[in-house]
Design a protein around this motif. Structure first.
Motif, PDB file in Angstrom:
ATOM      1  N   GLN A  95      72.085 -62.494 -74.269  1.00 57.24           N
ATOM      2  CA  GLN A  95      70.963 -63.326 -73.811  1.00 57.24           C
ATOM      3  C   GLN A  95      71.413 -64.307 -72.732  1.00 57.24           C
ATOM      4  O   GLN A  95      70.707 -64.534 -71.743  1.00 57.24           O
ATOM      5  CB  GLN A  95      70.362 -64.071 -74.996  1.00 57.24           C
ATOM      6  CG  GLN A  95      69.625 -63.170 -75.976  1.00 57.24           C
ATOM      7  CD  GLN A  95      69.296 -63.863 -77.283  1.00 57.24           C
ATOM      8  OE1 GLN A  95      69.493 -65.075 -77.431  1.00 57.24           O
ATOM      9  NE2 GLN A  95      68.812 -63.098 -78.253  1.00 57.24           N
ATOM     10  N   ALA A  96      72.599 -64.880 -72.913  1.00 56.20           N
ATOM     11  CA  ALA A  96      73.116 -65.812 -71.918  1.00 56.20           C
ATOM     12  C   ALA A  96      73.372 -65.110 -70.586  1.00 56.20           C
ATOM     13  O   ALA A  96      73.101 -65.670 -69.515  1.00 56.20           O
ATOM     14  CB  ALA A  96      74.394 -66.460 -72.428  1.00 56.20           C
ATOM     15  N   LEU A  97      73.883 -63.883 -70.638  1.00 54.92           N
ATOM     16  CA  LEU A  97      74.108 -63.119 -69.411  1.00 54.92           C
ATOM     17  C   LEU A  97      72.797 -62.819 -68.704  1.00 54.92           C
ATOM     18  O   LEU A  97      72.692 -62.955 -67.475  1.00 54.92           O
ATOM     19  CB  LEU A  97      74.846 -61.822 -69.741  1.00 54.92           C
ATOM     20  CG  LEU A  97      75.107 -60.872 -68.568  1.00 54.92           C
ATOM     21  CD1 LEU A  97      75.929 -61.549 -67.480  1.00 54.92           C
ATOM     22  CD2 LEU A  97      75.815 -59.609 -69.055  1.00 54.92           C
ATOM     23  N   ALA A  98      71.782 -62.442 -69.478  1.00 49.02           N
ATOM     24  CA  ALA A  98      70.473 -62.157 -68.877  1.00 49.02           C
ATOM     25  C   ALA A  98      69.884 -63.404 -68.238  1.00 49.02           C
ATOM     26  O   ALA A  98      69.285 -63.348 -67.145  1.00 49.02           O
ATOM     27  CB  ALA A  98      69.535 -61.597 -69.947  1.00 49.02           C
ATOM     28  N   ALA A  99      70.023 -64.555 -68.907  1.00 47.73           N
ATOM     29  CA  ALA A  99      69.481 -65.799 -68.354  1.00 47.73           C
ATOM     30  C   ALA A  99      70.199 -66.187 -67.067  1.00 47.73           C
ATOM     31  O   ALA A  99      69.591 -66.760 -66.146  1.00 47.73           O
ATOM     32  CB  ALA A  99      69.611 -66.921 -69.389  1.00 47.73           C
ATOM     33  N   LEU A 100      71.467 -65.875 -66.966  1.00 50.32           N
ATOM     34  CA  LEU A 100      72.258 -66.248 -65.792  1.00 50.32           C
ATOM     35  C   LEU A 100      72.076 -65.278 -64.633  1.00 50.32           C
ATOM     36  O   LEU A 100      71.827 -65.690 -63.491  1.00 50.32           O
ATOM     37  CB  LEU A 100      73.734 -66.317 -66.183  1.00 50.32           C
ATOM     38  CG  LEU A 100      74.721 -66.636 -65.059  1.00 50.32           C
ATOM     39  CD1 LEU A 100      74.513 -68.061 -64.561  1.00 50.32           C
ATOM     40  CD2 LEU A 100      76.159 -66.435 -65.540  1.00 50.32           C
ATOM     41  N   ALA A 101      72.225 -63.966 -64.927  1.00 54.32           N
ATOM     42  CA  ALA A 101      72.300 -62.962 -63.855  1.00 54.32           C
ATOM     43  C   ALA A 101      71.068 -62.079 -63.760  1.00 54.32           C
ATOM     44  O   ALA A 101      71.028 -61.177 -62.927  1.00 54.32           O
ATOM     45  CB  ALA A 101      73.543 -62.098 -64.055  1.00 54.32           C
ATOM     46  N   GLY A 102      70.074 -62.307 -64.633  1.00 45.66           N
ATOM     47  CA  GLY A 102      68.841 -61.544 -64.551  1.00 45.66           C
ATOM     48  C   GLY A 102      68.851 -60.284 -65.393  1.00 45.66           C
ATOM     49  O   GLY A 102      69.809 -59.993 -66.125  1.00 45.66           O
ATOM     50  N   ALA A 103      67.785 -59.528 -65.280  1.00 45.97           N
ATOM     51  CA  ALA A 103      67.643 -58.273 -66.003  1.00 45.97           C
ATOM     52  C   ALA A 103      68.677 -57.268 -65.499  1.00 45.97           C
ATOM     53  O   ALA A 103      69.230 -57.429 -64.399  1.00 45.97           O
ATOM     54  CB  ALA A 103      66.232 -57.731 -65.824  1.00 45.97           C
ATOM     55  N   PRO A 104      68.951 -56.217 -66.293  1.00 46.13           N
ATOM     56  CA  PRO A 104      69.993 -55.261 -65.891  1.00 46.13           C
ATOM     57  C   PRO A 104      69.869 -54.762 -64.463  1.00 46.13           C
ATOM     58  O   PRO A 104      70.881 -54.663 -63.755  1.00 46.13           O
ATOM     59  CB  PRO A 104      69.819 -54.137 -66.916  1.00 46.13           C
ATOM     60  CG  PRO A 104      69.365 -54.850 -68.154  1.00 46.13           C
ATOM     61  CD  PRO A 104      68.455 -55.942 -67.660  1.00 46.13           C
ATOM     62  N   GLY A 105      68.684 -54.469 -64.003  1.00 47.89           N
ATOM     63  CA  GLY A 105      68.529 -53.943 -62.658  1.00 47.89           C
ATOM     64  C   GLY A 105      68.816 -54.941 -61.557  1.00 47.89           C
ATOM     65  O   GLY A 105      68.970 -54.566 -60.394  1.00 47.89           O
ATOM     66  N   GLN A 106      68.883 -56.219 -61.901  1.00 47.70           N
ATOM     67  CA  GLN A 106      69.109 -57.261 -60.897  1.00 47.70           C
ATOM     68  C   GLN A 106      70.570 -57.718 -60.829  1.00 47.70           C
ATOM     69  O   GLN A 106      70.961 -58.419 -59.890  1.00 47.70           O
ATOM     70  CB  GLN A 106      68.235 -58.479 -61.232  1.00 47.70           C
ATOM     71  CG  GLN A 106      66.742 -58.164 -61.318  1.00 47.70           C
ATOM     72  CD  GLN A 106      65.958 -59.329 -61.906  1.00 47.70           C
ATOM     73  OE1 GLN A 106      66.418 -59.998 -62.825  1.00 47.70           O
ATOM     74  NE2 GLN A 106      64.767 -59.561 -61.367  1.00 47.70           N
ATOM     75  N   ARG A 107      71.362 -57.332 -61.797  1.00 45.40           N
ATOM     76  CA  ARG A 107      72.677 -57.962 -61.943  1.00 45.40           C
ATOM     77  C   ARG A 107      73.671 -57.566 -60.861  1.00 45.40           C
ATOM     78  O   ARG A 107      74.492 -58.381 -60.432  1.00 45.40           O
ATOM     79  CB  ARG A 107      73.253 -57.652 -63.322  1.00 45.40           C
ATOM     80  CG  ARG A 107      72.484 -58.338 -64.412  1.00 45.40           C
ATOM     81  CD  ARG A 107      73.062 -58.079 -65.780  1.00 45.40           C
ATOM     82  NE  ARG A 107      72.097 -58.494 -66.783  1.00 45.40           N
ATOM     83  CZ  ARG A 107      72.216 -58.249 -68.078  1.00 45.40           C
ATOM     84  NH1 ARG A 107      73.269 -57.586 -68.523  1.00 45.40           N
ATOM     85  NH2 ARG A 107      71.300 -58.662 -68.922  1.00 45.40           N
ATOM     86  N   GLU A 108      73.645 -56.326 -60.432  1.00 47.19           N
ATOM     87  CA  GLU A 108      74.612 -55.925 -59.413  1.00 47.19           C
ATOM     88  C   GLU A 108      74.443 -56.764 -58.154  1.00 47.19           C
ATOM     89  O   GLU A 108      75.433 -57.171 -57.534  1.00 47.19           O
ATOM     90  CB  GLU A 108      74.470 -54.438 -59.106  1.00 47.19           C
ATOM     91  CG  GLU A 108      74.997 -53.537 -60.215  1.00 47.19           C
ATOM     92  CD  GLU A 108      75.081 -52.087 -59.802  1.00 47.19           C
ATOM     93  OE1 GLU A 108      74.406 -51.708 -58.838  1.00 47.19           O
ATOM     94  OE2 GLU A 108      75.829 -51.328 -60.451  1.00 47.19           O
ATOM     95  N   ALA A 109      73.205 -57.058 -57.784  1.00 51.56           N
ATOM     96  CA  ALA A 109      72.963 -57.894 -56.609  1.00 51.56           C
ATOM     97  C   ALA A 109      73.442 -59.321 -56.848  1.00 51.56           C
ATOM     98  O   ALA A 109      73.978 -59.971 -55.935  1.00 51.56           O
ATOM     99  CB  ALA A 109      71.472 -57.884 -56.259  1.00 51.56           C
ATOM    100  N   TRP A 110      73.263 -59.831 -58.071  1.00 53.09           N
ATOM    101  CA  TRP A 110      73.692 -61.195 -58.391  1.00 53.09           C
ATOM    102  C   TRP A 110      75.201 -61.318 -58.227  1.00 53.09           C
ATOM    103  O   TRP A 110      75.707 -62.267 -57.618  1.00 53.09           O
ATOM    104  CB  TRP A 110      73.283 -61.536 -59.831  1.00 53.09           C
ATOM    105  CG  TRP A 110      73.527 -62.961 -60.220  1.00 53.09           C
ATOM    106  CD1 TRP A 110      72.677 -64.013 -60.080  1.00 53.09           C
ATOM    107  CD2 TRP A 110      74.729 -63.501 -60.810  1.00 53.09           C
ATOM    108  NE1 TRP A 110      73.246 -65.173 -60.541  1.00 53.09           N
ATOM    109  CE2 TRP A 110      74.515 -64.892 -60.998  1.00 53.09           C
ATOM    110  CE3 TRP A 110      75.944 -62.961 -61.195  1.00 53.09           C
ATOM    111  CZ2 TRP A 110      75.460 -65.733 -61.558  1.00 53.09           C
ATOM    112  CZ3 TRP A 110      76.917 -63.786 -61.745  1.00 53.09           C
ATOM    113  CH2 TRP A 110      76.671 -65.160 -61.932  1.00 53.09           C
ATOM    114  N   PHE A 111      75.954 -60.363 -58.739  1.00 54.25           N
ATOM    115  CA  PHE A 111      77.413 -60.409 -58.623  1.00 54.25           C
ATOM    116  C   PHE A 111      77.855 -60.163 -57.185  1.00 54.25           C
ATOM    117  O   PHE A 111      78.783 -60.819 -56.682  1.00 54.25           O
ATOM    118  CB  PHE A 111      78.053 -59.389 -59.563  1.00 54.25           C
ATOM    119  CG  PHE A 111      78.073 -59.813 -60.998  1.00 54.25           C
ATOM    120  CD1 PHE A 111      79.055 -60.658 -61.474  1.00 54.25           C
ATOM    121  CD2 PHE A 111      77.092 -59.373 -61.882  1.00 54.25           C
ATOM    122  CE1 PHE A 111      79.079 -61.061 -62.809  1.00 54.25           C
ATOM    123  CE2 PHE A 111      77.100 -59.763 -63.208  1.00 54.25           C
ATOM    124  CZ  PHE A 111      78.086 -60.616 -63.676  1.00 54.25           C
TER     125      PHE A 111
END
Length: 755
Positions: A626-642
């Protein structure tokens, strides 16, 4: 012979989750120990999983709330009547629960305590989450794995956990042996980091005066002989298949020019000089035809099978490596059995039991405090006084005896006058040989028999992995050697096990990975299979053989009798398939699949690429996810966040959100030896070698606290200690001269100022 289980009467308290702790507890349980597993009220979070049902079969399960005074009091009463505490708490967690080493030693002087952390207790990361992916990332081992793309590769097989389980079980056995000698308990700690570094002993070493072969090492870009056949199925072939009739005929038909052209399309292979041509020829026939042809002509090969298909193997079943149990949730299933044999053999105690709410009665008397050792007595290594004769070659046999040397045993390594077959891969060879006296002797020759007999009479243990038909010809099988010394503990490592049609077949680590489905699983969804470079089958077999040897020595200290124990590459690799079982209808339960990009198994457990490098995330519980989702977004958004952030910035944000993550370091082979944190934790070893000068290698695999390890003798040069050993064994000058004149033994001649 005493038929009671070897560890009967030993009580183990297991306070651990995941793989390593429960797998170590399982080994102790099936060797006869009474293992009481402590879980929170309501049971462990993963108690519905297939893996949990396998690793915790036959144990007693007890619910205790260790955050309550009543739960802590119940645990204290159990420890009063126990021999071993096995836990996976970091030093800070252990201290908070009153289970730190100092408190346990004070309150339970005869208790053996084995903790499996992520890192050793003296390492700066000792209190970091014990997540295998994070440990491998920080060590730089994800970058050591070849993949279908550049950069660090997510390693699907949790090999460090499985290795750590064996290191833990071995450490406990070594402490039990030492307790009989010293009368006191103590620690026998290990960690995922130490376990993960075991295979790197053949790669990560540094020499002051390296030879060209040592400096070259074994590159991860060396092509691995996994070949796609006509039917689309992949076959792994070890060493050159060129002499098999079909391959020889096809190479001849191609002609030298065409063979050279095919070979030129791939980097050189140290195992197959005609790698490219072999690959083209393999594509002309179905996989099953090829492996049956290879088997008929003594070529080691194996189909890269689907994960779990090994449960249907007749060879695995006939050796007891697969067994049927009535799973309370899944009906009759096939799952991994014991990995080794001994007398008496390990005993499976039945399927997963229910969770009990009341602590069991403790009929045993409280263990008494140990006698105080006389002042000034030097602490001895756990296996001080044990003598081991190493007749093995390649990896599994020699690594096992190296571990016995680390634990304090005196080890003599015997190799032919022209050297062990692995000496051509100098860095690999050196990584399995430290701590030994090296002697050359040409086995099987009449003139060598008196020297061999003297070696056997000297030894408590003989260990090797020579195929048994060859061993009988050389006179080094169990029957021949036990006739010389009946009290001998004799250990043999085979490829496929001591029984069945394949008992004398050649086999190597890669083939067991293929047979057990790990090459398919490590390739990633839709990709060709991929070999796990860490040679895990050899190390599993080595460790399981050491455990079997220590059990035999423990029993021998009671009755004085020798015995034969055995391990195998197949038997030791198969337990790692415990993530899945085979159901009654022949189907295999699913496992988490590695993605096609080889980055991970879920958005919460994978590698992410940042602006300046890769990092690994292991958000394995609900709060972390849950903390990862709150920080970096939903799974489909995370690669762009990193991808939009530098790695250190991303790691800082993840740490603040309490999301476990580590940098996926690259090119760490040299940096490892210069890291002060690794040095402080004992992960380095250094000694002077007869050829290489100052030699640096991977260091300690355990921490025994008050008992030292023996890490002060470099791997032997060829024949370095021959004359020293012959003198030790009582051979006179004329006998030694006769051995050397007949070419049956040789000794190192110092040159260029080398010692």
């Amino acid at each position: 012979m005493n038929d009671l289980p070897i560890l009967q009467g030993i009580r183990v308290i297991e306070l651990a989750g995941g793989i390593a702790g429960p797998a170590a507890g399982l080994q102790l349980s099936e060797a006869g120990a009474d293992v009481i597993r402590i879980e929170p009220p309501g049971g462990a979070p993963d108690s519905e999983a297939v893996l949990f049902s396998v690793l915790n079969r036959g144990k007693r399960r007890l619910a205790l709330d260790l955050d309550s005074p009543a739960g802590r009091a119940s645990l204290a009463r159990l420890l009063d009547h126990s021999d071993v505490l096995l836990h996976d708490l970091g030093p800070a967690q252990a201290l908070a629960h009153g289970l730190d080493d100092v408190a346990l030693s004070r309150n339970y002087p005869r208790l053996i305590v084995s903790a499996i952390g992520g890192w050793p207790a003296r390492h700066p990361l000792a209190n970091a989450p014990a997540r295998e992916t994070l440990v491998l990332a920080r060590l730089g081992l994800l970058d050591e794995q070849p993949g279908h793309r550049d950069g660090p590769i997510f390693v699907r097989m949790p090999f460090a956990n499985w290795l750590a389980a064996w290191f833990c079980a071995i450490g406990i056995m070594a402490r039990l042996i030492a307790r009989r000698r010293d009368g006191r308990g103590g620690v026998a700690h290990t960690s995922l980091a130490q376990a993960a570094l075991a295979p790197m002993s053949m790669h990560w070493s540094r020499a002051q005066q390296p030879t060209p072969a040592f400096a070259r090492g074994l590159s991860k870009s060396t092509p691995i002989p996994l070949h796609r056949c006509l039917d689309g199925v992949w076959v792994h072939v070890h060493y050159s298949p060129d002499k098999a009739p079909w391959m020889a005929e096809a190479l001849a038909a191609m002609g030298p020019a065409a063979v050279a052209a095919e070979n030129a399309t791939y980097p050189p292979s140290h195992v197959a000089p005609n790698f490219g041509a072999n690959k083209a020829i393999m594509a002309t026939r179905p996989a099953r035809d090829w492996v049956e042809h290879f088997w008929a002509h003594d070529v080691a090969a194996q189909v890269a099978a689907p994960f779990g298909a090994i449960y249907a193997s007749t060879q695995a079943r006939v050796n007891g490596y697969v067994l049927a149990l009535d799973d309370p949730r899944r009906g009759t299933v096939l799952q991994p059995g014991p990995a080794y044999t001994g007398a008496p053999p390990p005993r499976v105690r039945g399927p997963l039991q229910g969770l009990e709410e009341v602590a069991p009665a403790t009929p045993r008397a409280r263990l008494q405090a140990a006698p105080v050792a006389p002042a000034g007595d030097a602490a001895l290594p756990p296996l001080a006084g044990v003598k081991v004769l190493d007749l093995g070659a390649y990896l599994a046999g020699p690594f096992a005896t190296m571990l016995l040397a680390d634990l304090g045993a005196e080890v003599i390594k015997v190799e032919p006058p022209d050297g062990d077959a692995m000496r051509r891969l100098e860095r690999v060879f050196a990584g399995t040989q430290r701590g030994k006296l090296g002697v050359t002797l040409k086995l099987g020759e009449p003139g060598a028999e008196p020297a061999l007999a003297a070696l056997v009479r000297w030894a408590d243990v003989v260990h090797h992995n020579i195929r048994l038909p060859a061993a009988r010809k050389l006179g080094v099988d169990h029957a021949a050697l036990s006739a010389i010394k009946p009290s001998l503990v004799f250990c043999h490592i085979s490829a496929y096990g001591p029984a069945g049609e394949q008992k004398d077949w050649p086999g190597f680590d890669q083939l067991m990975q293929a047979a057990c489905g790990w090459e398919t699983a490590c390739g990633g969804a839709g990709n060709p299979p991929m070999w796990l470079r860490f040679g895990v089958g050899d190390y599993f077999a080595a460790l399981s053989s050491v455990f079997a040897v220590l059990l035999a020595l423990y029993r021998q200290s009671e009755d004085g009798q020798g015995q034969m124990v055995s391990a195998s590459l197949l038997g030791a690799t198969l337990p790692t398939v415990a993530e899945a079982v085979m159901l009654a209808d022949g189907s295999v339960t699913p496992i988490a699949a590695l993605d096609a990009a080889q980055t991970g198994v879920s958005p919460d457990h994978r590698l992410y690429r940042c602006l300046d490098g890769w990092l690994a995330v292991a958000a394995l519980d609900a709060c972390e996810a849950q903390a990862l989702a709150a920080l970096a977004g939903a799974p489909g958004q995370r690669e762009a966040w990193f991808a939009a952030r530098r790695r250190e910035q991303a790691l800082t944000l993840l740490s603040a959100a309490r999301v476990p993550a580590e940098p996926a370091l690259e090119r760490q082979g040299e940096a490892f030896h210069d890291d002060p944190g690794h040095a402080a934790a004992g992960l380095h070893a250094r000694y002077r070698h007869a050829v290489y000068g100052e030699l640096e290698q991977v260091g300690a695999f355990w921490d025994f606290g008050d008992l030292p390890l023996t890490l002060d003798r470099a791997p032997p040069a060829l024949g370095q200690h021959s004359r020293q050993v012959w003198k030790l064994l009582g051979l006179d000058a004329a006998q030694v001269a006769a051995l050397e004149q007949q070419g049956l033994s040789s000794t190192l001649q110092p040159s260029n100022g080398h010692p």
